[in-house]
Design an enzyme around this catalytic site. Structure first.
Site, mmCIF file in Angstrom:
data_model
loop_
_atom_site.group_PDB
_atom_site.id
_atom_site.type_symbol
_atom_site.label_atom_id
_atom_site.label_comp_id
_atom_site.label_asym_id
_atom_site.label_seq_id
_atom_site.Cartn_x
_atom_site.Cartn_y
_atom_site.Cartn_z
ATOM 1 N N GLU A 1 56.397 38.099 -33.219
ATOM 2 C CA GLU A 1 56.888 38.564 -31.958
ATOM 3 C C GLU A 1 55.594 39.291 -31.186
ATOM 4 O O GLU A 1 54.962 40.021 -31.477
ATOM 5 C CB GLU A 1 57.934 39.807 -32.266
ATOM 6 C CG GLU A 1 58.698 40.135 -31.251
ATOM 7 C CD GLU A 1 59.555 39.335 -30.328
ATOM 8 O OE1 GLU A 1 59.851 38.227 -30.786
ATOM 9 O OE2 GLU A 1 59.670 39.457 -29.175
ATOM 10 N N GLU B 1 54.710 38.670 -20.769
ATOM 11 C CA GLU B 1 53.838 38.264 -22.094
ATOM 12 C C GLU B 1 53.522 36.637 -22.154
ATOM 13 O O GLU B 1 52.394 36.369 -22.331
ATOM 14 C CB GLU B 1 54.843 38.486 -23.212
ATOM 15 C CG GLU B 1 54.980 40.142 -23.534
ATOM 16 C CD GLU B 1 55.915 40.520 -24.513
ATOM 17 O OE1 GLU B 1 56.274 41.638 -24.348
ATOM 18 O OE2 GLU B 1 56.652 39.728 -25.064
ATOM 19 N N ASP C 1 63.333 42.811 -29.202
ATOM 20 C CA ASP C 1 63.268 42.560 -30.463
ATOM 21 C C ASP C 1 64.473 42.072 -31.044
ATOM 22 O O ASP C 1 64.548 41.200 -32.028
ATOM 23 C CB ASP C 1 62.620 43.930 -31.320
ATOM 24 C CG ASP C 1 61.565 44.639 -30.684
ATOM 25 O OD1 ASP C 1 60.731 43.811 -30.266
ATOM 26 O OD2 ASP C 1 61.456 45.734 -30.898
HETATM 27 P P1 ADP Z 1 61.592 45.497 -25.647
HETATM 28 O O1 ADP Z 1 60.386 45.287 -26.275
HETATM 29 O O2 ADP Z 1 61.509 47.147 -25.084
HETATM 30 O O3 ADP Z 1 62.963 45.292 -25.970
HETATM 31 P P2 ADP Z 1 61.062 43.136 -23.886
HETATM 32 O O4 ADP Z 1 60.486 43.218 -22.632
HETATM 33 O O5 ADP Z 1 60.443 42.513 -24.991
HETATM 34 O O6 ADP Z 1 61.481 44.930 -24.286
HETATM 35 O O7 ADP Z 1 62.733 42.720 -23.721
HETATM 36 C C1 ADP Z 1 63.510 43.118 -22.765
HETATM 37 C C2 ADP Z 1 64.768 41.984 -22.771
HETATM 38 O O8 ADP Z 1 65.890 42.865 -22.917
HETATM 39 C C3 ADP Z 1 64.714 41.627 -21.392
HETATM 40 O O9 ADP Z 1 63.973 40.115 -21.531
HETATM 41 C C4 ADP Z 1 66.360 41.189 -21.156
HETATM 42 O O10 ADP Z 1 66.544 39.720 -21.911
HETATM 43 C C5 ADP Z 1 66.941 42.009 -22.213
HETATM 44 N N1 ADP Z 1 67.646 43.057 -21.335
HETATM 45 C C6 ADP Z 1 67.235 44.114 -20.812
HETATM 46 N N2 ADP Z 1 68.074 44.922 -20.324
HETATM 47 C C7 ADP Z 1 69.326 44.351 -20.711
HETATM 48 C C8 ADP Z 1 70.623 44.501 -20.570
HETATM 49 N N3 ADP Z 1 71.029 45.600 -19.607
HETATM 50 N N4 ADP Z 1 71.511 43.849 -21.150
HETATM 51 C C9 ADP Z 1 71.220 42.806 -21.880
HETATM 52 N N5 ADP Z 1 69.879 42.348 -22.230
HETATM 53 C C10 ADP Z 1 68.958 43.105 -21.508
#
Ligand code: ADP
Length: 497
Positions: A282, A313, A471
């Site tokens: 990851e 990323e 994650d």
């Molecule tokens: P983190 O590491 O904090 O989880 P990331 O950027 O790796 O952050 O992942 C965030 C992902 O979560 C986004 O790419 C999106 O696909 C998903 N996401 C964000 N907000 C929502 C939401 N409200 N509902 C569903 N999926 C979401």
């Protein structure tokens, strides 16, 4: 395919994967867990902290823009900058002094499991995957407290030189200090003054003080490493994260090269001679380009089978691999950024010799898979849909209590905008003669040297929490694939022969 048809595919995928989860023998998850201490900053808090540290000192330090937190003045300077600009920021601290100071002068509102490996371990244990073997090189008592009380969750420990598995709460090192990150949230409209300046927070956001004490090592002690092959039979794959914590140089003279080499050795040990052992990394944002590149070219390339990352990323990864223009167009948010994202995914798949690259974005997921991936594109698509329902569940509930909670995520509608973005990609692929509109219909396209799987995702309008959703997406898709994977242990076949 219309949105309503996608919803049907979602239902099928979730019920199929739920039934198959029991096929997974187990998963090894390492390295990064920490405790997230959460604090919502109120007017009285900021005023109190300013009066303790002193306006004049803070004011002078703000102009220096400290890039790490060495003392309370650095901390206050970065807090006020983040609040002044309403921008999210993450600043490292290399001692535990600031934690002690914050405990004396602020105290957190709540605390929870943080770090990709910790979050993923708890999630997989909670949804009932058989053996989750989590490994944290710095398992302190305070850290162990944040692992779920699940009988399928284990941590390796050495007892009289022999590797045994125990629940993390029985496996901690009593002499180990915890790694505690502070997440300081602040709300729009909060007013305060410092050294004659008046500030009003322009929008809700947060400052993260990420703890990187010098004893943090992405590593495993040699005695444990030697016996890693003993747990190989219990697992079908591994999810590895936290490499961003590797530093270029350490005070004891070791360098990142030492830890990169150890990281590769651990992966090879886990794989042993099982060609179907899946290894997922990851990815996350890594400021240091030397480490970012080393992770991709020395750890991921050749050794890892699957890579999970978000759109920013992807751009960062492409950048260090020398594809600056493509990286720029991925984050450019122009009309064809989804096309660049797809092209970027293919570059990563090829150059890093991976089996699959899974990108999650708000509204859709894109996965590209090598032609010789052991699973069909339908299986790959089901894995993505399962992941999206799991993520929507987490966003709605904040945390998942068991696999049946996934019905909550299934109720969340497919995101219109994500669906529209996919239509953009379709137009491009059809225009370039890569596929027909019919091929594109169900989200699985076979291109001459790879497969492309894309799904519109479910997005929660008013999420309870957004930390760790990425994650959950990557771990959810990976575990669904493991559940579908044929079970062949080449070591056993060789022994029998
Ligand atoms: P983190 O590491 O904090 O989880 P990331 O950027 O790796 O952050 O992942 C965030 C992902 O979560 C986004 O790419 C999106 O696909 C998903 N996401 C964000 N907000 C929502 C939401 N409200 N509902 C569903 N999926 C979401």
């Amino acid at each position: 395919m219309e949105i309503a048809d996608w919803e049907k595919r979602y239902d099928e995928a979730v019920s199929t994967v739920k039934e198959q989860l029991g096929n997974v023998q187990g998963v090894f998850v390492a390295y990064n867990s920490n405790v997230d201490a959460m604090k919502h900053i109120r007017e009285s808090d900021i005023k109190k902290l300013i009066s303790i540290v002193g306006c004049r000192e803070i004011h002078a330090r703000i102009s220096q823009y400290p890039r790490e937190i060495k003392d309370p003045v650095d901390f206050m300077a970065r807090l006020i900058i983040a609040m002044r600009d309403g921008k999210a920021a993450e600043v490292p601290t290399y001692t535990t002094d600031i934690h002690d100071w914050l405990m004396d002068n602020l105290v957190f509102d709540s605390a929870r499991m943080g770090g990709q490996a910790g979050i993923i371990s708890n999630l997989l244990a909670t949804i009932g995957v058989k053996n989750i073997i989590t490994y944290v090189p710095w398992l302190a008592r305070e850290q162990a407290e944040y692992f779920v009380d699940s009988p399928n969750l284990w941590h390796p420990v050495l007892e009289n030189g022999t590797l045994v598995l125990k629940h993390p709460k029985e496996a901690y090192n009593p002499d180990q200090k915890p790694k505690i990150n502070w997440i300081l949230e602040f709300s729009k409209g909060l007013k305060f003054g410092c050294a004659g300046e008046e500030y009003v927070v322009p929008r809700d956001n947060r400052l993260i003080i990420s703890s990187r004490p010098k004893w943090i090592r992405i590593d495993m002690m040699p005695e444990m490493y030697e016996q890693l092959s003993d747990i190989r039979e219990d697992i079908d794959g591994a999810i590895l994260a936290g490499y961003q914590m590797i530093k270029e140089e350490y005070e004891d003279g070791t360098t990142y090269r030492d830890y990169v080499e150890h990281a590769v050795n651990v992966i090879e040990r886990l794989k042993g001679c099982n060609p179907l052992m899946r290894i997922h990394v990851e990815f996350t944002s890594i400021q240091n380009k030397v480490i970012r590149k080393a992770l991709l070219t020395d750890i991921v390339k050749k050794h890892v089978t699957s890579l999970g990352l978000d759109t920013v990323e992807v751009a960062n990864a492409l950048n260090v691999l020398g594809h600056e223009e493509l990286a720029y167009s991925v984050i450019n948010k122009g009309e064809d950024s989804i096309v660049s994202l797809y092209e970027g995914a293919v570059r990563l798949l090829k150059e890093l010799e991976l089996q699959r690259v899974h990108i999650h974005s708000l509204g859709y997921y894109i996965c590209v898979a090598a032609k010789d991936h052991p699973l069909s594109v339908d299986d790959q698509r089901q894995a993505l849909l399962f992941a999206s329902a799991l993520a929507a569940t987490q966003a709605t509930l904040g945390s998942i209590r068991d696999i049946d909670d996934i019905s909550v995520g299934l109720e969340v509608p497919v995101y219109d905008q994500g669906y529209e973005d996919l239509i953009e990609l379709e137009k491009y692929l059809v225009r370039r003669g890569i596929c027909s509109a019919e091929d594109f219909e169900d989200g699985c396209i076979s291109v001459y040297d790879h497969d492309l799987i894309i799904v519109p995702s479910k997005v929660v309008n008013d999420p309870v929490a957004t930390v760790g959703i990425g994650d959950a997406i990557s771990a959810g898709a990976f575990i669904a694939l493991l559940a579908k994977m044929p079970k062949i242990n080449e070591c056993k076949i060789t022994e029998v022969a």
